[in-house]
Design an enzyme around this catalytic site. Structure first.
Site, PDB file in Angstrom:
ATOM      1  N   THR A  92     -17.349  22.933   8.659  1.00 50.46           N
ATOM      2  CA  THR A  92     -16.866  23.690   7.503  1.00 50.46           C
ATOM      3  C   THR A  92     -15.468  23.174   7.169  1.00 50.46           C
ATOM      4  O   THR A  92     -14.509  23.453   7.886  1.00 50.46           O
ATOM      5  CB  THR A  92     -16.822  25.194   7.810  1.00 50.46           C
ATOM      6  OG1 THR A  92     -18.146  25.637   8.160  1.00 50.46           O
ATOM      7  CG2 THR A  92     -16.348  25.982   6.594  1.00 50.46           C
ATOM      8  N   LYS A 168     -20.833  26.997   1.264  1.00 52.89           N
ATOM      9  CA  LYS A 168     -20.554  27.546   2.610  1.00 52.89           C
ATOM     10  C   LYS A 168     -19.288  28.397   2.593  1.00 52.89           C
ATOM     11  O   LYS A 168     -19.246  29.491   3.194  1.00 52.89           O
ATOM     12  CB  LYS A 168     -20.407  26.401   3.613  1.00 52.89           C
ATOM     13  CG  LYS A 168     -19.959  26.838   5.014  1.00 52.89           C
ATOM     14  CD  LYS A 168     -20.957  27.776   5.668  1.00 52.89           C
ATOM     15  CE  LYS A 168     -20.427  28.366   6.978  1.00 52.89           C
ATOM     16  NZ  LYS A 168     -20.134  27.380   8.020  1.00 52.89           N
ATOM     17  N   LYS A 237      -9.342  30.536   8.918  1.00 59.28           N
ATOM     18  CA  LYS A 237      -9.385  29.171   8.391  1.00 59.28           C
ATOM     19  C   LYS A 237     -10.302  29.071   7.185  1.00 59.28           C
ATOM     20  O   LYS A 237      -9.961  28.482   6.156  1.00 59.28           O
ATOM     21  CB  LYS A 237      -9.836  28.225   9.501  1.00 59.28           C
ATOM     22  CG  LYS A 237      -9.890  26.744   9.131  1.00 59.28           C
ATOM     23  CD  LYS A 237     -11.280  26.279   8.723  1.00 59.28           C
ATOM     24  CE  LYS A 237     -12.245  26.300   9.885  1.00 59.28           C
ATOM     25  NZ  LYS A 237     -13.580  25.722   9.494  1.00 59.28           N
TER      26      LYS A 237
END
Length: 289
Positions: A92, A168, A237
């Site tokens: 990711t 995502k 994050k």
């Protein structure tokens, strides 16, 4: 297939196990070599440097963040990689990094596919991941048998790798939002003498079925945040990456800003290694409980 795999965290480790079960040959590299030892017992070959994994039919990477990807997949590695190789980055990462990686790979005749996944380590172990793939169609076709070995479905989002990453990030933002509202709702019902379990029984059996509300709701109800299946610091994050992607296109995300601040509170209290569900604890503290 002859596969290289880079990055053996909980997710990567489970993916490699399922690749081996499906009969693929897998060469693995991890910064901490000891992490790879159990996979060698299952038939994987441990290599000493990323370049040795960056060969064969395809190489998969599952690394923590942009910095980890850049530290491993640099210009020198790409320069010496075989032309025509397919690199599947399942990490990711930011939209900017996905775009840069696609350009750098194409310039050296290497196919770049972004394929982040939805699912925690237990889902990965069961080979039930949801795979979000974008990149050259022929490259995805080549690695589809591997996707089939580790996931329950592959969603193809087009030819631009960054499109898989933005899907995502949007999904993880939605997940974080759900956890936040679960925590706040839990504090609300508790304040009025209703148990969180009773509340969850109602909503998960009616308007909000599925693993997110049931799974994270249970963790919040039990105030059980360790061991973490998905750490809060990684959630922060991802929220930051979603906000950066939004800012790049002048897209307001006020709830994203709230999530970032709440996760910063988690970090300030030294809870970043706890499960993402610890957002429920933030809501409870603010309600005086």
């Amino acid at each position: 297939m002859d596969i290289g795999f880079i990055g053996l965290g909980n997710m990567g480790h489970a993916m490699v196990e399922n690749m081996l079960k499906a009969g693929h040959q897998v060469r693995v590299w991890n910064r901490t070599r000891e992490r790879a030892a159990p996979l060698a017992e299952r038939g994987a070959s441990i290599v000493d440097e990323p370049a040795a994994a960056f060969s064969g039919d395809a190489v998969f990477s599952m690394l923590a963040d942009d910095a980890a990807v850049l530290d491993v997949v640099d210009a020198a590695l790409l320069e010496h990689a075989p032309r025509g190789l397919v690199h599947v980055n399942m990490s990711t990462v930011s939209i900017a990094l996905a775009q840069a990686q696609a350009r750098d790979h194409a310039a050296r005749g290497i196919h770049y596919v972004a394929a982040p996944v939805m699912g925690r380590p237990d889902v990965a172990a069961a080979a039930k991941l949801t795979i979000i793939a974008a990149g050259p169609a022929e490259a995805i076709d080549r690695v589809q048998p591997v996707f089939d070995a580790i996931g329950q479905k592959t969603w193809r989002i087009g030819s631009l790798p960054e499109h898989a990453n933005v899907v995502k990030l949007a999904a993880n933002f939605t997940l974080a939002s759900a956890i936040e509202t679960l925590g706040e709702a839990a504090s609300l019902v508790t304040a009025h003498g209703v148990t969180v379990t009773d509340y969850l029984d109602v909503i998960t059996s009616s308007v909000f079925p599925g693993p997110v509300y049931a799974g994270y709701g249970k963790l919040i109800a039990e105030r059980r945040y360790e061991p973490a299946l998905f750490k809060a610091r990684l959630g922060l994050k991802d929220v930051r990456l979603a906000l950066a992607a939004a800012e790049a296109n002048s897209t307001p995300m006020p709830i994203g800003s709230l999530l970032r601040d709440n996760l910063l509170e988690v970090m300030a209290r030294g809870e970043g290694e706890k499960d993402f569900a610890v957002l429920g604890e933030v809501a409870a503290r603010r309600a005086g409980r």
